[in-house]
Design a protein around this motif. Structure first.
Motif, PDB file in Angstrom:
ATOM      1  N   GLU A   1      54.684  60.340  95.329  1.00  0.00           N
ATOM      2  CA  GLU A   1      55.649  59.291  95.694  1.00  0.00           C
ATOM      3  C   GLU A   1      54.935  57.980  95.998  1.00  0.00           C
ATOM      4  N   GLN A   2      53.809  58.062  96.687  1.00  0.00           N
ATOM      5  CA  GLN A   2      53.036  56.851  96.989  1.00  0.00           C
ATOM      6  C   GLN A   2      52.549  56.188  95.707  1.00  0.00           C
ATOM      7  N   GLN A   3      52.076  56.992  94.774  1.00  0.00           N
ATOM      8  CA  GLN A   3      51.600  56.454  93.496  1.00  0.00           C
ATOM      9  C   GLN A   3      52.744  55.814  92.721  1.00  0.00           C
ATOM     10  N   ASN A   4      53.895  56.457  92.711  1.00  0.00           N
ATOM     11  CA  ASN A   4      55.061  55.905  92.022  1.00  0.00           C
ATOM     12  C   ASN A   4      55.520  54.604  92.661  1.00  0.00           C
ATOM     13  N   SER A   5      55.496  54.552  93.974  1.00  0.00           N
ATOM     14  CA  SER A   5      55.910  53.331  94.673  1.00  0.00           C
ATOM     15  C   SER A   5      54.975  52.178  94.351  1.00  0.00           C
ATOM     16  N   GLU A   6      53.686  52.447  94.328  1.00  0.00           N
ATOM     17  CA  GLU A   6      52.706  51.402  94.005  1.00  0.00           C
ATOM     18  C   GLU A   6      52.889  50.915  92.574  1.00  0.00           C
ATOM     19  N   ALA A   7      53.116  51.833  91.657  1.00  0.00           N
ATOM     20  CA  ALA A   7      53.334  51.450  90.254  1.00  0.00           C
ATOM     21  C   ALA A   7      54.605  50.618  90.134  1.00  0.00           C
ATOM     22  N   PHE A   8      55.659  51.002  90.854  1.00  0.00           N
ATOM     23  CA  PHE A   8      56.914  50.252  90.814  1.00  0.00           C
ATOM     24  C   PHE A   8      56.713  48.847  91.350  1.00  0.00           C
TER      25      PHE A   8
END
Length: 191
Positions: A57-64
């Motif tokens: 989730e952290q990785q997805n949030s950063e990518a977003f």
């Protein structure tokens, strides 16, 4: 009658009561240990799954956030280009018609361009290459505005159609616009 451990030939023989309880207790402890170990493994797996889900989730949030930032920069540089094109068009419209009302949208577009430039500067402050391009963009926008202001000045000063035609024929404004477009394309490509 001979007695062997765990085997009785005499029907009246009974084993020692402590011995059976000890075995039963050992079997119960082994079963309990297996259950506890299984429960511990399940909890560890559940915990590990939670950690992996949180990390993902952290990785997805950063990518977003990164993608959103990219689109914001692109939108703002496109707004800058649109504003410059529009204020240039309005100055030409004034030069052709002499209608002072054409200058109201001209001023509004200049204000919009300034707002877009401020936003682009803020959005690109973490990128030295973009800041270098931004400084060049800001300079080119100012040059294009100077050309538009000169056209307005010529029309207001009554310099005549010949001077206006010479100004348009020089292609200075178009050359600056081409440089602005090229620089904006570079900024968009970098994002």
């Amino acid at each position: 009658m001979p007695q062997r451990d765990g085997c009785v030939d005499d029907p009246h023989y009974t084993s020692a009561p402590g011995r059976d309880r000890g075995r039963q207790s050992l079997v119960k402890m082994l079963i309990q240990h297996k259950i506890q170990t299984g429960f511990g493994v399940a909890l560890a797996f559940l915990f590990l799954t939670g950690v992996v889900a949180w990390w993902s989730e952290q990785q997805n949030s950063e990518a977003f956030r990164s993608v959103e930032h990219t689109y914001q920069v692109i939108d703002q540089v496109e707004d800058t280009l649109t504003g410059v094109l529009n204020f240039a068009m309005e100055s030409r419209g004034f030069a052709i018609t002499g209608n002072e009302e054409r200058l109201q949208p001209y001023q509004a577009w200049i204000a919009e361009v300034q707002k877009s430039l401020v936003t682009v500067k803020q959005l690109t402050q973490d990128n030295p290459d973009q800041q270098r391009r931004f400084a060049a963009l800001e300079r080119l926008v100012q040059e294009r505005r100077s050309v538009a202001d000169e056209v307005i000045k010529l029309r207001r000063g009554g310099g005549g159609d010949a001077e206006l035609r010479r100004s348009f024929a020089s292609g200075t404004g178009d050359k600056i616009m081409d440089e602005i477009r090229q620089l904006i394309n570079e900024m968009e490509d970098d994002e």
